[in-house]
Scaffold this motif. Structure first.
Motif, PDB file in Angstrom:
ATOM      1  N   HIS A  78      24.267 -20.109   2.704  1.00 18.47           N
ATOM      2  CA  HIS A  78      25.255 -20.801   3.088  1.00 18.47           C
ATOM      3  C   HIS A  78      25.458 -20.466   4.487  1.00 18.47           C
ATOM      4  O   HIS A  78      26.057 -21.962   5.913  1.00 18.47           O
ATOM      5  N   VAL A  79      25.500 -19.690   5.503  1.00 17.88           N
ATOM      6  CA  VAL A  79      25.446 -18.886   6.663  1.00 17.88           C
ATOM      7  C   VAL A  79      24.922 -19.830   7.834  1.00 17.88           C
ATOM      8  O   VAL A  79      25.060 -19.620   9.195  1.00 17.88           O
ATOM      9  N   MET A  80      23.612 -20.075   7.455  1.00 18.56           N
ATOM     10  CA  MET A  80      22.704 -21.295   8.465  1.00 18.56           C
ATOM     11  C   MET A  80      22.744 -22.777   7.546  1.00 18.56           C
ATOM     12  O   MET A  80      22.015 -23.506   8.957  1.00 18.56           O
ATOM     13  N   GLY A  81      23.575 -23.080   6.857  1.00 23.40           N
ATOM     14  CA  GLY A  81      24.005 -24.114   5.829  1.00 23.40           C
ATOM     15  C   GLY A  81      24.194 -25.504   7.831  1.00 23.40           C
ATOM     16  O   GLY A  81      23.548 -26.250   7.955  1.00 23.40           O
ATOM     17  N   PRO A  82      24.980 -25.124   8.765  1.00 19.60           N
ATOM     18  CA  PRO A  82      25.755 -25.984   9.749  1.00 19.60           C
ATOM     19  C   PRO A  82      24.039 -26.279  10.861  1.00 19.60           C
ATOM     20  O   PRO A  82      23.872 -26.894  11.027  1.00 19.60           O
ATOM     21  N   HIS A  83      23.689 -24.800  11.257  1.00 22.42           N
ATOM     22  CA  HIS A  83      22.176 -24.804  12.038  1.00 22.42           C
ATOM     23  C   HIS A  83      21.288 -25.998  10.860  1.00 22.42           C
ATOM     24  O   HIS A  83      20.721 -26.729  12.252  1.00 22.42           O
ATOM     25  N   ALA A  84      21.189 -25.922  10.210  1.00 22.25           N
ATOM     26  CA  ALA A  84      19.817 -26.727   9.186  1.00 22.25           C
ATOM     27  C   ALA A  84      20.283 -28.326   9.035  1.00 22.25           C
ATOM     28  O   ALA A  84      20.147 -29.599   9.519  1.00 22.25           O
ATOM     29  N   LYS A  85      22.414 -28.098   9.028  1.00 25.07           N
ATOM     30  CA  LYS A  85      22.439 -30.074   8.897  1.00 25.07           C
ATOM     31  C   LYS A  85      22.706 -29.809  10.658  1.00 25.07           C
ATOM     32  O   LYS A  85      22.858 -31.431  10.694  1.00 25.07           O
ATOM     33  N   ASP A  86      22.780 -29.360  11.165  1.00 25.54           N
ATOM     34  CA  ASP A  86      22.503 -29.983  12.648  1.00 25.54           C
ATOM     35  C   ASP A  86      21.518 -30.658  13.032  1.00 25.54           C
ATOM     36  O   ASP A  86      20.786 -30.755  13.863  1.00 25.54           O
ATOM     37  N   SER A  87      20.133 -29.932  12.441  1.00 27.34           N
ATOM     38  CA  SER A  87      19.138 -30.214  12.886  1.00 27.34           C
ATOM     39  C   SER A  87      18.118 -31.644  12.231  1.00 27.34           C
ATOM     40  O   SER A  87      17.382 -31.507  12.651  1.00 27.34           O
ATOM     41  N   GLU A  88      18.783 -31.839  11.147  1.00 27.19           N
ATOM     42  CA  GLU A  88      19.077 -32.980  10.024  1.00 27.19           C
ATOM     43  C   GLU A  88      19.438 -34.059  10.908  1.00 27.19           C
ATOM     44  O   GLU A  88      19.295 -35.246  10.602  1.00 27.19           O
ATOM     45  N   ASP A  89      20.465 -33.523  12.122  1.00 27.97           N
ATOM     46  CA  ASP A  89      21.078 -35.100  11.678  1.00 27.97           C
ATOM     47  C   ASP A  89      20.498 -36.110  13.428  1.00 27.97           C
ATOM     48  O   ASP A  89      20.104 -35.116  13.923  1.00 27.97           O
ATOM     49  N   PRO A  90      20.372 -37.252  13.054  1.00 27.29           N
ATOM     50  CA  PRO A  90      19.586 -38.053  13.868  1.00 27.29           C
ATOM     51  C   PRO A  90      20.080 -38.493  14.963  1.00 27.29           C
ATOM     52  O   PRO A  90      19.518 -38.233  16.681  1.00 27.29           O
TER      53      PRO A  90
END
Lengths: 235, 79
Positions: A78-90
């Protein structure tokens, strides 16, 4: 940790599953029926205990190794979730997201940037990953996301050499930019970070508190004339 | 039910180890998230390797017995 989709198009996944299923048919038969230990039984056991499990291990190893390179794998804690979400944000303009939109990085963008490219790079990267798992289980598993976002940091400054796996510092196009030409030696020695404020910005801005960043880049000298004279007309 | 020989007991342990190892490896393939992958690639591989080694031990034991029988036959004076 969330569940991840299986890479369905991987032949080795099929090999691993088929070998496991075949071995799982042989072994319970031996355990339950207890046939005499004659030549045929030994041959079946050679397949059930040797050939098929080795095939399954081969498939599972490669599949597991590939899985650890995917962004979903990194973001499943869960602590890496925001990083992954940011990477997926076009629409994200962070350095990480910009790189993730490149087909070369794609869904493996965490690994491509954070991998160790040294002599034993793969082993060192995996060892570092095990340290991440240990730290997650012992420190960060129950940590609030807002707190974790700012508390988790790299064990050592990000190495510019990782950027240089793709961005050469010798191309005329790179040297044409005065800041690049004048800071080249500082970039090569990691004195100046490519992803620092004032240069290309931090890769994961969401982890930074207002005003928090790497140290300002060192004052650079004007570009040497030799560097500028080497510039061609290529981009 | 006939009593198990030593070799059969070792093979039964090997079969159980192999099944545990295979289960962990299949879990890592079907659910490639951190825990299954770590367990599959460490414990799964270790237990699977142990099971094959146990099988090889039985093969070695078997060969030793056959050698002893062959040696006994060659020393047997009876026609």
């Amino acid at each position: 940790m969330k569940h991840l989709p299986v890479d369905e198009h991987n032949l080795l996944t099929v090999v691993a599953l088929v070998c496991s299923a075949a071995a799982a048919a042989i072994l319970p038969f031996y355990l339950l029926r207890r046939p005499a230990l004659v030549r045929a039984t030994k041959l079946w056991l050679l397949f059930g205990l040797g050939v098929l499990p080795i095939g399954a291990a081969l498939g599972a190893n490669v599949q597991g190794y590939k899985a650890t390179q995917h962004r979903e794998f990194c973001g499943s804690c869960h602590v890496m979730g925001p990083h992954a979400k940011d990477s997926e944000d076009p629409n994200s303009k962070s350095l990480a997201a910009i790189h993730a939109r490149s087909p070369f990085f794609g869904k493996d963008n965490c690994y491509t940037c954070h991998a160790d490219y040294g002599a034993f790079g793969t082993v060192m990267t995996k060892a570092g990953g095990m340290r991440h798992v240990y730290l997650y289980l012992t420190e960060f598993r129950k940590m609030d996301l807002e707190e974790a976002k700012h508390k988790i940091h790299l064990i050592k400054p990000f190495q510019n050499s990782n950027c240089m796996q793709c961005h050469t510092t010798n191309a005329p196009g790179w040297l044409r930019i005065p800041d690049h030409a004048s800071a080249k030696s500082a970039v090569l020695t990691n004195e100046v970070g490519c992803s620092s404020k004032g240069c290309h910005g931090v890769a994961h801005p969401l982890t930074k508190l207002p005003g928090e960043d790497r140290p300002e880049p060192v004052k650079v000298k004007p570009a040497p004339s030799s560097a500028l004279s080497n510039m061609g007309n290529t981009k | 039910m006939r009593p198990l020989t030593r070799a059969e007991k070792v093979l039964r342990i090997a079969c159980v180890c192999a099944l545990v190892g295979l289960a962990l490896m299949v879990w890592s393939v079907l659910d490639p998230s951190p825990m299954p992958v770590i367990l599959g690639l460490s414990v799964g591989q270790g237990v699977g390797t142990l099971s094959f080694l146990l099988f090889l031990v039985v093969v070695a034991m078997d060969l030793k017995v056959k050698q002893q029988i062959a040696a006994g036959d060659s020393q047997d004076p009876s026609p």
